[in-house]
Design an enzyme around this catalytic site. Structure first.
Site, short mmCIF file in Angstrom:
data_model
loop_
_atom_site.label_atom_id
_atom_site.label_comp_id
_atom_site.label_asym_id
_atom_site.label_seq_id
_atom_site.Cartn_x
_atom_site.Cartn_y
_atom_site.Cartn_z
N SER A 164 0.83 -1.20 0.00
CA SER A 164 0.00 0.00 0.00
C SER A 164 0.87 1.25 0.00
O SER A 164 1.99 1.24 0.51
CB SER A 164 -0.89 0.00 1.25
OG SER A 164 -1.53 1.26 1.42
N TYR A 177 -1.27 -0.06 10.25
CA TYR A 177 -1.30 -0.51 8.86
C TYR A 177 -0.14 0.10 8.08
O TYR A 177 0.57 -0.60 7.33
CB TYR A 177 -2.63 -0.10 8.24
CG TYR A 177 -2.83 -0.49 6.80
CD1 TYR A 177 -2.79 -1.82 6.40
CD2 TYR A 177 -3.08 0.47 5.83
CE1 TYR A 177 -2.99 -2.18 5.08
CE2 TYR A 177 -3.30 0.12 4.51
CZ TYR A 177 -3.25 -1.20 4.14
OH TYR A 177 -3.45 -1.56 2.83
#
Length: 271
Positions: A164, A177
Site C-alpha cells: 500500500s 497498517y
C-alpha cells in the site's frame, strides 16, 4: 473490459501472451476474493498453474474451479494466515500439488476490516498485534517457507507482495497498517540483497484506494475526490501489475515497489 474478468473470453484472448507459462504459483491470503481473486484469474490466464489459498475453503475451491472450467490448472486450499502451521502447510501443499513452486504472491491485508480506525493514542495493543499478524508477520512466514523451497530447488523464484502507498506516506488513523506496509518494503529489499545471487527476487505492488467489497464497506466513497485520476483503482489493475512483477519481463527488477495509486502520492498541496 479487462481481459482477465470475462471468463468466456479469457482463453481466446490471452493464450498468445502466456507471460507466466510454466510457472507454478501460490496466491496466499484472500486468493478467492477481491484483489486476490483478480490475481488468481490473471495468473491462470497468463499460463501459470495456481494454488489459491483462502481462509474460506468454499471460496478457494470456487476460484480454482472457475479456472479449471476454462482449461487452466488450479487448486484451492484453505488456511488462516495467522497460523504458522497453516502457512507452512499451504506452501508445502502447493509444492505437492504443483510439483514445485516458482512464484509466491501474498495478498491479504488492511486495517479497517479487522480493527477500528483510530488515532494512535487510542489504539489498543491487541489491535496493533492483529494488524501485525494480517499484514506483515504472515508475509515474513510465507516468504521464509518459500525461500526454503526455492533454495532447495536451485532454480530461483519470485515473490510479489501486494502492499500500500501507506507504506511510504502518512496513514492517519491507520498507523499500524502504515507501519506494517513499510515493513513489507524493507522485507523486499532485504530478501533481494540476500538472495539475488540465488536467482530469487521480491517486489511490492503498492496500491492506493482500490474498489473492493471491503473498501466499499469502510466508507461512503467521498474520498474519491482526493484521487487525481478521479476514480478508485480496480482489482484487475493491481493484478496486472502483479503479473508483470512475477513474470520474466521484470527480471532485472528486485527490492522495488511499483506504485498504483491514481496519482495520490505525487499530488501537490495545491493541486
Amino acid at each position: 473490459m479487462n481481459r482477465y474478468s470475462n471468463k468466456a473470453s479469457v482463453a481466446a484472448d490471452t493464450l498468445a501472451l502466456m507471460r507466466l507459462s510454466g510457472k507454478r504459483a501460490l496466491v496466499i491470503g484472500g486468493g478467492g476474493a477481491g484483489i486476490g481473486r483478480a490475481v488468481t484469474n490473471a495468473f491462470g490466464a497468463e499460463g501459470a498453474a495456481v494454488v489459491v489459498a483462502d481462509i474460506d475453503a468454499d471460496r478457494a475451491s470456487e476460484a480454482a474451479d472457475a479456472l479449471r472450467e476454462q482449461g487452466f490448472t488450479a487448486y484451492g486450499v484453505a488456511g488462516d494466515v495467522r497460523s504458522l502451521t497453516d502457512i507452512e502447510a499451504m506452501v508445502a501443499g502447493a509444492v505437492e500439488k504443483l510439483g514445485g513452486l516458482d512464484v509466491l504472491v501474498t495478498v491479504v491485508g488492511g486495517q479497517v476490516a479487522f480493527v477500528p480506525a483510530v488515532k494512535l493514542h487510542e489504539m489498543a495493543d491487541r489491535d496493533w498485534d492483529t494488524i501485525y499478524e494480517v499484514n506483515l508477520r504472515y508475509v515474513a512466514r510465507a516468504v521464509r517457507a518459500a525461500l526454503r523451497v526455492f533454495l532447495e530447488q536451485g532454480s530461483g523464484g519470485t515473490i510479489v507482495s501486494v502492499g500500500s502507498v501507506t507504506g511510504f506516506m502518512a496513514a492517519p488513523q491507520q498507523a499500524a497498517y502504515g507501519v506494517m506496509k513499510a515493513g513489507l518494503l524493507s522485507l523486499a529489499r532485504t530478501v533481494s540483497a540476500e538472495y539475488a545471487a540465488d536467482g530469487i527476487r521480491m517486489n511490492v505492488a503498492a496500491a492506493g484506494a482500490v474498489a473492493t467489497a471491503v473498501a466499499n464497506a469502510a466508507g461512503d466513497g467521498s474520498w474519491v475526490d482526493e484521487v487525481p485520476v478521479g476514480r478508485l483503482g480496480r482489482s484487475e489493475e493491481v493484478a496486472a501489475a502483479v503479473v508483470y512483477l512475477a513474470s520474466d519481463e521484470s527480471a532485472y527488477m528486485t527490492g522495488q515497489q511499483l506504485v498504483l495509486d491514481g496519482g495520490v502520492s505525487v499530488r501537490g498541496p495545491f493541486s
